[in-house]
Motif scaffolding. Structure first.
Motif, PDB file in Angstrom:
ATOM      1  N   ILE A  47      34.573  34.789  37.191  1.00 44.44           N
ATOM      2  CA  ILE A  47      34.867  33.928  38.332  1.00 44.44           C
ATOM      3  C   ILE A  47      34.423  32.499  38.017  1.00 44.44           C
ATOM      4  O   ILE A  47      35.172  31.546  38.179  1.00 44.44           O
ATOM      5  CB  ILE A  47      34.105  34.404  39.597  1.00 44.44           C
ATOM      6  CG1 ILE A  47      34.509  35.824  39.963  1.00 44.44           C
ATOM      7  CG2 ILE A  47      34.327  33.433  40.754  1.00 44.44           C
ATOM      8  CD1 ILE A  47      35.838  35.960  40.623  1.00 44.44           C
ATOM      9  N   ASN A  65      40.387  40.135  40.927  1.00 47.45           N
ATOM     10  CA  ASN A  65      39.392  39.738  41.909  1.00 47.45           C
ATOM     11  C   ASN A  65      39.837  38.552  42.754  1.00 47.45           C
ATOM     12  O   ASN A  65      39.666  38.512  43.947  1.00 47.45           O
ATOM     13  CB  ASN A  65      38.091  39.362  41.213  1.00 47.45           C
ATOM     14  CG  ASN A  65      37.430  40.559  40.556  1.00 47.45           C
ATOM     15  OD1 ASN A  65      37.440  41.640  41.122  1.00 47.45           O
ATOM     16  ND2 ASN A  65      36.887  40.367  39.377  1.00 47.45           N
ATOM     17  N   ARG A  66      40.416  37.586  42.041  1.00 52.33           N
ATOM     18  CA  ARG A  66      40.703  36.321  42.699  1.00 52.33           C
ATOM     19  C   ARG A  66      41.855  36.469  43.661  1.00 52.33           C
ATOM     20  O   ARG A  66      42.947  36.839  43.280  1.00 52.33           O
ATOM     21  CB  ARG A  66      41.049  35.278  41.629  1.00 52.33           C
ATOM     22  CG  ARG A  66      41.394  33.914  42.178  1.00 52.33           C
ATOM     23  CD  ARG A  66      40.150  33.111  42.434  1.00 52.33           C
ATOM     24  NE  ARG A  66      39.421  32.872  41.216  1.00 52.33           N
ATOM     25  CZ  ARG A  66      39.657  31.841  40.413  1.00 52.33           C
ATOM     26  NH1 ARG A  66      40.569  30.971  40.700  1.00 52.33           N
ATOM     27  NH2 ARG A  66      38.956  31.689  39.327  1.00 52.33           N
ATOM     28  N   LEU A  93      35.515  30.851  47.140  1.00 49.80           N
ATOM     29  CA  LEU A  93      36.636  31.645  46.674  1.00 49.80           C
ATOM     30  C   LEU A  93      36.726  32.896  47.522  1.00 49.80           C
ATOM     31  O   LEU A  93      35.735  33.604  47.700  1.00 49.80           O
ATOM     32  CB  LEU A  93      36.418  32.065  45.221  1.00 49.80           C
ATOM     33  CG  LEU A  93      36.264  30.953  44.190  1.00 49.80           C
ATOM     34  CD1 LEU A  93      35.672  31.494  42.914  1.00 49.80           C
ATOM     35  CD2 LEU A  93      37.612  30.315  43.934  1.00 49.80           C
ATOM     36  N   ILE A 149      37.611  36.365  47.537  1.00 46.88           N
ATOM     37  CA  ILE A 149      37.879  37.334  46.474  1.00 46.88           C
ATOM     38  C   ILE A 149      37.739  38.769  46.976  1.00 46.88           C
ATOM     39  O   ILE A 149      37.130  39.021  48.006  1.00 46.88           O
ATOM     40  CB  ILE A 149      36.959  37.147  45.249  1.00 46.88           C
ATOM     41  CG1 ILE A 149      35.500  37.505  45.588  1.00 46.88           C
ATOM     42  CG2 ILE A 149      37.030  35.739  44.709  1.00 46.88           C
ATOM     43  CD1 ILE A 149      34.638  37.632  44.345  1.00 46.88           C
ATOM     44  N   GLU A 150      38.327  39.663  46.192  1.00 44.88           N
ATOM     45  CA  GLU A 150      38.131  41.080  46.436  1.00 44.88           C
ATOM     46  C   GLU A 150      37.376  41.630  45.244  1.00 44.88           C
ATOM     47  O   GLU A 150      37.776  41.433  44.099  1.00 44.88           O
ATOM     48  CB  GLU A 150      39.485  41.781  46.568  1.00 44.88           C
ATOM     49  CG  GLU A 150      39.374  43.208  47.048  1.00 44.88           C
ATOM     50  CD  GLU A 150      40.674  43.963  46.844  1.00 44.88           C
ATOM     51  OE1 GLU A 150      41.629  43.681  47.566  1.00 44.88           O
ATOM     52  OE2 GLU A 150      40.717  44.816  45.939  1.00 44.88           O
ATOM     53  N   ASN A 191      37.729  44.128  37.742  1.00 45.86           N
ATOM     54  CA  ASN A 191      38.954  44.196  38.539  1.00 45.86           C
ATOM     55  C   ASN A 191      39.322  45.661  38.769  1.00 45.86           C
ATOM     56  O   ASN A 191      38.584  46.569  38.373  1.00 45.86           O
ATOM     57  CB  ASN A 191      40.088  43.394  37.881  1.00 45.86           C
ATOM     58  CG  ASN A 191      40.450  43.957  36.514  1.00 45.86           C
ATOM     59  OD1 ASN A 191      40.152  45.115  36.205  1.00 45.86           O
ATOM     60  ND2 ASN A 191      41.102  43.137  35.707  1.00 45.86           N
ATOM     61  N   GLU A 250      43.158  30.330  37.066  1.00 47.78           N
ATOM     62  CA  GLU A 250      43.798  31.545  37.576  1.00 47.78           C
ATOM     63  C   GLU A 250      44.340  32.436  36.472  1.00 47.78           C
ATOM     64  O   GLU A 250      44.411  33.655  36.631  1.00 47.78           O
ATOM     65  CB  GLU A 250      44.931  31.166  38.540  1.00 47.78           C
ATOM     66  CG  GLU A 250      44.419  30.380  39.723  1.00 47.78           C
ATOM     67  CD  GLU A 250      44.983  30.888  41.039  1.00 47.78           C
ATOM     68  OE1 GLU A 250      45.863  31.765  40.998  1.00 47.78           O
ATOM     69  OE2 GLU A 250      44.530  30.415  42.083  1.00 47.78           O
ATOM     70  N   TYR A 264      33.172  34.187  48.128  1.00 47.95           N
ATOM     71  CA  TYR A 264      32.219  33.935  47.051  1.00 47.95           C
ATOM     72  C   TYR A 264      31.982  32.435  46.971  1.00 47.95           C
ATOM     73  O   TYR A 264      32.906  31.637  46.984  1.00 47.95           O
ATOM     74  CB  TYR A 264      32.789  34.462  45.734  1.00 47.95           C
ATOM     75  CG  TYR A 264      31.878  34.261  44.557  1.00 47.95           C
ATOM     76  CD1 TYR A 264      30.991  35.263  44.167  1.00 47.95           C
ATOM     77  CD2 TYR A 264      31.898  33.072  43.821  1.00 47.95           C
ATOM     78  CE1 TYR A 264      30.143  35.079  43.088  1.00 47.95           C
ATOM     79  CE2 TYR A 264      31.056  32.885  42.749  1.00 47.95           C
ATOM     80  CZ  TYR A 264      30.176  33.893  42.377  1.00 47.95           C
ATOM     81  OH  TYR A 264      29.347  33.703  41.307  1.00 47.95           O
TER      82      TYR A 264
END
Lengths: 354, 402
Positions: free
Chosen positions: A118, B5-6, A153, A155-156, A110, A139, A170
């Protein structure tokens, strides 16, 4: 008051010193019928969010690993106490006894640089064969929940050039798609833990094969297998590194017993037939995946090779592998491009045809 | 929502899984926002004997579907009523993939999948019945390769389907054995129907029109199953298969000349009889060996024992779609005969009243510039049809009779 204090101490102890004894692996969750709903139901981890393994759960690394959208993967193997692992003679795939499990957690760092899971994919060895199950992390990051249908998903993650964070979709494979990679001769089977892919060549316990042998997990026999080179270094010739890459990224499908058996394109590390390996091999059912190119591999001409065209695409009708990848593996593409360019070509032989 | 991330989860659902009952179950699925998950979930959790019933409607699907449970029926409300729309597909090489045995697919449409339409691999005893597979934008190179694509299977029945727009073959049966392809309508594909590296196939009662080539029987080298043989093509109507070839280059069908009715390459014991041919620019029937270089000691590149008889021939040969074709036609007085044979292979015979041309090549890959074209004389060669009929297991036939 004293009792409360003791309880808190015990909790601290769980986290700090003695997780294994207090969080044993639940063998029944692995072997019994049904699909446990939570990853925690298995007890694979003493501290689940941080992926601290429980007693008997071994982390391991592979020399060559499958590209999974630049996800960081944490791999663990569990073999029930008193059971022995043996080797598949042909390619050194570890034969894990019933009751074993392979655990692979996918995640990214992160913004704070901390690994954040994930999904966790499990392969459970039950009496009637291996079962593949995908768990998506909740979460709150404390546990993961079974999702047999997989999912996408948004996601970043640090998947951009030079690790820049960017948004992408993803894909978590569904239960059937797990089999899309893990089927061999119609049966689900592990892919990664092959002797040649686990053996780093060291002669001390920094070699996980030796460490496992000393720990009594592996038998003392140590079959002589070629070591799969790491393709992310330059330590081996380009041909060997490219073959290692193809083996782990493609050969689970592209082998004689795999889902792509009908293609006639076989990309295992030990494949010795040049045509089967793709050299001057014409496509059978590539469709638009052929990209107006004539051969899977056109020696000396990467830009005329179907293999590279398919690796370099994210279009579902073109992209290879078909599953488990939303991004292009730029390093893999560069590696295979360099390899194909290095292959010596024959002179062209054009013919009229009906 | 936590930082990290999520960002969002798209459409994954949590399942409460319970032990399935022992009796057959019906999984009713309706179109809607959660159709992808519900349908895929049913295809995962179904037990042998179950039926997955798709209600009328258009299902907007975002991923390929897959079925890996034996003895399951997937049934729509009719090919014109239940539409599986893959225009927004994000993953997988096909719309629907079947990898289990004794599966029945019936009464629905697969539209605009990114790769193949429906693929079944290693799926024995499969029935494709009253399905439509189509690419809605017409014939385009960017369409998927195969519409209906069973491969490496035994007992394959493809009955009463419609396939349109495949950039390779509408119905493609590969490396399989015991096959019936009948009563289908295939149109605007590169190849209408293709039987490749397969044994024992009956192809009959089909209407193939406006493809590049109508029906192909091919065998290719370097594959697990080769040596294609015992194929019967009879009672089909093949007309106006003159659509310009839109297959990506490199694919073997990219070499099929536009205007081909039936094309047989490197097979043995293939019979073509009782078909109605109308209007093919190149030829109604083409019989050739494999022309590409190959390294495979086990491969047999010639077309042997090909028997043609009792077909009805409309006009053909007026616009040959292969290199040298125009020159050849000029030499023959303006057009080519309806039947063309490269002259290689043994036991090739036509008893049709229509004339046949032999190129009199000495081997299949000889340049056409060295051809010595002449009307083929089959003399008293035996053209008796001897390939046995294909018989499906009774249970499979019973399904399409219900």
């Amino acid at each position: 008051m004293i009792r409360a204090f003791l309880a808190v101490s015990a909790l601290l102890l769980v986290g700090a010193f003695a997780p294994a004894a207090l969080a044993p692996v639940q063998d029944a969750a692995i072997t019994e019928k049904g699909f446990p709903k939570k990853l925690s139901d298995y007890g694979f981890f003493a501290v689940l969010p941080e992926q601290v393994p429980a007693d008997g759960v071994q982390p391991y690394v592979l020399n060559a690993a499958l590209f999974s959208d630049k996800a960081e993967k944490r791999r663990f193997m569990y073999v029930p106490a008193g059971q022995e692992v043996s080797f598949a003679s042909r390619d050194g795939l570890l034969q894990l006894p019933v009751g074993s499990a392979l655990i692979k957690t996918f995640g990214y760092e992160n913004e704070a640089g901390v690994f954040e899971p994930i999904e966790t994919r499990l392969l459970l060895h039950r009496a009637n064969g291996w079962l593949a199950l995908p768990y998506i992390w909740d979460e709150d990051g404390q546990d993961a929940t079974l999702k047999v249908t997989g999912g996408r998903l948004e996601i970043e993650a640090p998947v951009g050039p030079d690790g820049a964070r960017q948004m992408f979709t993803y894909s978590v494979p569904n239960k059937n798609q797990c089999k899309g990679c893990h089927a061999l001769g119609g049966e689900v089977t592990p892919i990664g833990p092959k002797l040649r892919n686990l053996n780093n060549g060291a002669s001390d316990s920094s070699n996980q094969i030796i460490a496992w042998r000393e720990a009594g997990i592996l038998p003392n026999r140590f079959p002589d297998h070629p070591i799969m080179p790491r393709f992310d270094t330059k330590d081996a010739p380009i041909g060997e590194r490219a073959r290692a890459y193809l083996d782990i990224n493609c050969a689970h499908c592209h082998n004689r017993q795999g889902p792509a058996s009908n293609s006639g394109l076989y990309l295992t590390y030990q494949e010795s037939n040049d045509t089967a390996l793709g050299l001057y091999k014409r496509p059978v059912a590539a469709g638009r995946g052929s990209g107006n190119r004539e051969f899977a591999i056109h020696p000396g001409q990467p830009e005329a090779s179907i293999m590279l065209y398919r690796m370099d695409s994210t279009d579902p009708g073109i992209a290879m592998p078909e599953l488990g990848r939303s991004l292009i593996d730029d390093q893999g593409v560069a590696l295979v491009r360099e390899w194909i360019a290095s292959l010596e070509g024959q002179s062209d032989d054009k013919k009229d045809s009906l | 929502m936590k930082k990290g991330n999520r960002v969002a989860m798209l459409g994954a659902i949590t399942l409460a899984l319970t032990a399935a009952p022992a009796i057959a179950e019906t999984h009713n699925i309706a179109a809607g926002a959660d159709a992808q998950e519900k349908l895929q979930e049913a295809m995962i959790l179904a037990e042998p004997g179950d039926e997955i019933v798709l209600a009328e409607g258009t299902y907007a699907l975002t991923d390929g579907l897959s079925l890996d449970v034996d003895n399951v029926t997937v049934r729509g409300a009719g090919a014109d009523k239940t539409i599986l729309d893959f225009a927004n597909q994000q993953g997988s090489g096909e719309g629907l993939l079947v990898t289990s045995d004794n599966v029945v697919l019936r009464d629905f449409t697969v539209r605009d999948s990114k790769g193949d339409g429906i693929k079944s691999k290693g799926a024995d005893n499969i029935v494709y019945y009253r399905l439509t597979v189509e690419w809605s934008g017409g014939p385009k190179e960017t369409n998927g390769a195969y519409g209906i694509y069973p491969v490496e299977s035994e007992n394959v029945l493809v009955d009463a389907t419609t396939v349109t727009g495949a950039s390779d073959a509408g119905i493609y049966v590969g490396q399989s054995r015991n096959i019936i392809v009948r009563n289908n309508h295939v149109t605007y594909n590169v190849a209408g129907i293709e039987i490749e590296n397969s044994f024992n196939a009956d192809v009959y009662g089909n209407l193939t029109e406006n493809n590049t080539g109508g029906i192909l029987v091919f065998d290719l080298p370097n594959l697990p199953q080769q040596g294609g043989h015992d194929v019967r093509i009879f009672g089909n109507t093949l007309r106006d298969n003159n659509t310009p070839n839109f297959a990506p280059e490199g694919n073997i069908v990219a070499s099929v000349p536009a205007g081909s009715g039936v094309m047989i390459m490197a097979n043995r014991d293939v019979e073509v009889f009782g078909n109605v041919f109308e209007d093919h620019g190149t030829a109604n029937v083409i019989i050739v060996g494999y022309q590409q270089p190959f390294e495979d000691d086990n491969y047999q590149p010639l077309a042997n024992r090909i028997r043609v008889g009792n077909n009805s021939h409309g006009k053909a040969g007026y616009k040959p779609g292969f290199p040298e074709g125009a020159l050849l036609a000029a030499a023959m007085g303006g057009s080519l005969p309806p039947i063309i044979w490269d002259g290689t292979g043994e036991g090739v015979v036509s008893k049709d009243s229509a004339p046949a041309l032999s190129l009199n090549l000495s081997k299949p890959d000889q340049s056409l510039t060295e051809a010595q074209p002449a009307m083929a004389d089959f003399g008293d060669a035996n053209a008796d049809m001897t390939v046995p009929a294909v018989v499906m297991p009774e249970a499979m036939e019973a399904i399409v009779k219900r």
